[in-house]
Motif scaffolding. Structure first.
Motif, PDB file in Angstrom:
ATOM      1  N   ALA A 155       0.833  -1.207   0.000  1.00 39.05           N
ATOM      2  CA  ALA A 155       0.000   0.000   0.000  1.00 39.05           C
ATOM      3  C   ALA A 155       0.869   1.259   0.000  1.00 39.05           C
ATOM      4  N   ALA A 156       1.961   1.260   0.761  1.00 38.82           N
ATOM      5  CA  ALA A 156       2.860   2.412   0.780  1.00 38.82           C
ATOM      6  C   ALA A 156       3.475   2.629  -0.596  1.00 38.82           C
ATOM      7  N   THR A 157       3.866   1.554  -1.253  1.00 36.47           N
ATOM      8  CA  THR A 157       4.435   1.661  -2.593  1.00 36.47           C
ATOM      9  C   THR A 157       3.431   2.277  -3.553  1.00 36.47           C
ATOM     10  N   LEU A 158       2.198   1.794  -3.522  1.00 36.05           N
ATOM     11  CA  LEU A 158       1.158   2.335  -4.393  1.00 36.05           C
ATOM     12  C   LEU A 158       0.852   3.787  -4.035  1.00 36.05           C
ATOM     13  N   GLN A 159       0.817   4.110  -2.758  1.00 35.74           N
ATOM     14  CA  GLN A 159       0.566   5.486  -2.331  1.00 35.74           C
ATOM     15  C   GLN A 159       1.643   6.431  -2.900  1.00 35.74           C
ATOM     16  N   ILE A 160       2.876   6.032  -2.809  1.00 32.73           N
ATOM     17  CA  ILE A 160       3.979   6.867  -3.292  1.00 32.73           C
ATOM     18  C   ILE A 160       3.959   6.977  -4.813  1.00 32.73           C
ATOM     19  N   LEU A 161       3.821   5.842  -5.497  1.00 32.22           N
ATOM     20  CA  LEU A 161       3.865   5.850  -6.959  1.00 32.22           C
ATOM     21  C   LEU A 161       2.636   6.499  -7.594  1.00 32.22           C
ATOM     22  N   GLY A 163      11.652  -5.146  15.731  1.00 28.84           N
ATOM     23  CA  GLY A 163      12.286  -3.868  15.415  1.00 28.84           C
ATOM     24  C   GLY A 163      12.355  -3.659  13.912  1.00 28.84           C
ATOM     25  N   ASN A 164      11.391  -4.219  13.207  1.00 30.51           N
ATOM     26  CA  ASN A 164      11.356  -4.097  11.749  1.00 30.51           C
ATOM     27  C   ASN A 164      10.982  -2.678  11.338  1.00 30.51           C
ATOM     28  N   GLU A 165      11.617  -2.208  10.280  1.00 27.30           N
ATOM     29  CA  GLU A 165      11.304  -0.887   9.741  1.00 27.30           C
ATOM     30  C   GLU A 165      10.999  -1.026   8.259  1.00 27.30           C
ATOM     31  N   ALA A 166       9.790  -0.660   7.898  1.00 23.99           N
ATOM     32  CA  ALA A 166       9.368  -0.730   6.493  1.00 23.99           C
ATOM     33  C   ALA A 166       9.626   0.626   5.851  1.00 23.99           C
ATOM     34  N   ARG A 167      10.413   0.622   4.812  1.00 22.03           N
ATOM     35  CA  ARG A 167      10.697   1.863   4.092  1.00 22.03           C
ATOM     36  C   ARG A 167      10.399   1.659   2.627  1.00 22.03           C
ATOM     37  N   PRO A 168       9.989   2.678   1.927  1.00 23.05           N
ATOM     38  CA  PRO A 168       9.799   4.039   2.439  1.00 23.05           C
ATOM     39  C   PRO A 168       8.486   4.166   3.199  1.00 23.05           C
ATOM     40  N   ALA A 169       8.466   5.099   4.135  1.00 24.27           N
ATOM     41  CA  ALA A 169       7.228   5.398   4.861  1.00 24.27           C
ATOM     42  C   ALA A 169       6.474   6.447   4.056  1.00 24.27           C
ATOM     43  N   LEU A 186      -0.678  -1.301  10.871  1.00 19.88           N
ATOM     44  CA  LEU A 186      -0.487  -0.472   9.681  1.00 19.88           C
ATOM     45  C   LEU A 186      -0.138   0.957  10.080  1.00 19.88           C
ATOM     46  N   ARG A 187      -0.861   1.495  11.031  1.00 21.86           N
ATOM     47  CA  ARG A 187      -0.588   2.862  11.491  1.00 21.86           C
ATOM     48  C   ARG A 187       0.834   2.980  12.044  1.00 21.86           C
ATOM     49  N   GLN A 188       1.254   1.976  12.827  1.00 23.58           N
ATOM     50  CA  GLN A 188       2.604   1.997  13.389  1.00 23.58           C
ATOM     51  C   GLN A 188       3.658   1.936  12.283  1.00 23.58           C
ATOM     52  N   ILE A 189       3.467   1.066  11.323  1.00 23.26           N
ATOM     53  CA  ILE A 189       4.428   0.910  10.236  1.00 23.26           C
ATOM     54  C   ILE A 189       4.554   2.199   9.451  1.00 23.26           C
ATOM     55  N   TRP A 190       3.428   2.790   9.078  1.00 22.01           N
ATOM     56  CA  TRP A 190       3.445   3.992   8.243  1.00 22.01           C
ATOM     57  C   TRP A 190       3.949   5.228   8.982  1.00 22.01           C
ATOM     58  N   ALA A 191       3.992   5.180  10.305  1.00 19.40           N
ATOM     59  CA  ALA A 191       4.514   6.312  11.068  1.00 19.40           C
ATOM     60  C   ALA A 191       6.025   6.449  10.892  1.00 19.40           C
TER      61      ALA A 191
END
Length: 188
Positions: A41-47, A106-112, A86-91
């Motif tokens: 979803a983050a990828t689609l949001q950005i693109l 301690g996973n970090e999903a990027r890009p946020a 989802l909210r935590q990841i996107w923050a």
């Protein structure tokens, strides 16, 4: 269902358009790992230049849960957990969270994404309204034909008067949670 995967299909649509919003009505949260969904979803949001409206729900077809190996009885808890995660990841930043079926040490999903995709919670039940009030940026009710069947009236919206009753309840729930910001409603 006889349909395409919404995030994959919307990647194609986003590449061919510049103004259309992309509304997933709905993605069943318990079917998906929240980290994989957040990344897609983050990828689609950005693109798409921030045009995603992520419509989500709990699901109701037990046969689909069985086919995916997901416990049908856990669907509400899994959906709540996914919304919170989802909210935590996107923050942005590291996520430390033990879920029912995942462990993020301690996973970090990027890009946020900035902004994060708005979450529109689907469904018409009292629990769906509470979930929308607590986690959502909007509500996408489940509509069905008018009926006096109390079970259906509890789980779906049957006409515009019933929709109005649900909206009043949703406003009360949001006020009780201290939520006063913008909130969208769908009558699709």
């Amino acid at each position: 269902h006889d349909c395409t995967d919404p995030l994959t299909a919307f990647a194609f649509v986003a590449a061919c358009t510049s103004k259309l919003y992309l509304f997933t009505n709905i993605i069943v949260l318990p079917y998906r790992n929240p980290f994989i969904l957040a990344k897609a979803a983050a990828t689609l949001q950005i693109l798409s230049d921030n045009r995603l409206l992520l419509g989500v729900g709990v699901g109701y077809q037990q046969e689909e849960f069985e086919a995916l190996g997901v416990n049908y009885a856990e669907r509400g808890a899994l959906a709540d957990e996914a919304l919170e995660t989802l909210r935590q990841i996107w923050a942005g930043g590291a996520v430390v969270k033990q879920g029912r079926h995942f462990n993020a040490p301690g996973n970090e999903a990027r890009p946020a994404p900035s902004p994060a995709p708005p979450l529109w919670v689907g469904g018409g039940s009292d629990r769906a309204l509470r979930r929308a009030a607590e986690f959502g940026d909007g509500w996408a009710p489940y509509f069905t034909v008018p009926t006096n069947d109390p079970a259906i009236r509890r789980a779906a919206v049957t006409d515009m008067a019933h929709f109005g009753e649900k909206v009043v309840r949703l406003r009360e729930l949001r006020a009780g949670l201290g939520k006063t910001g913008p909130f969208d409603l769908s009558v699709a």
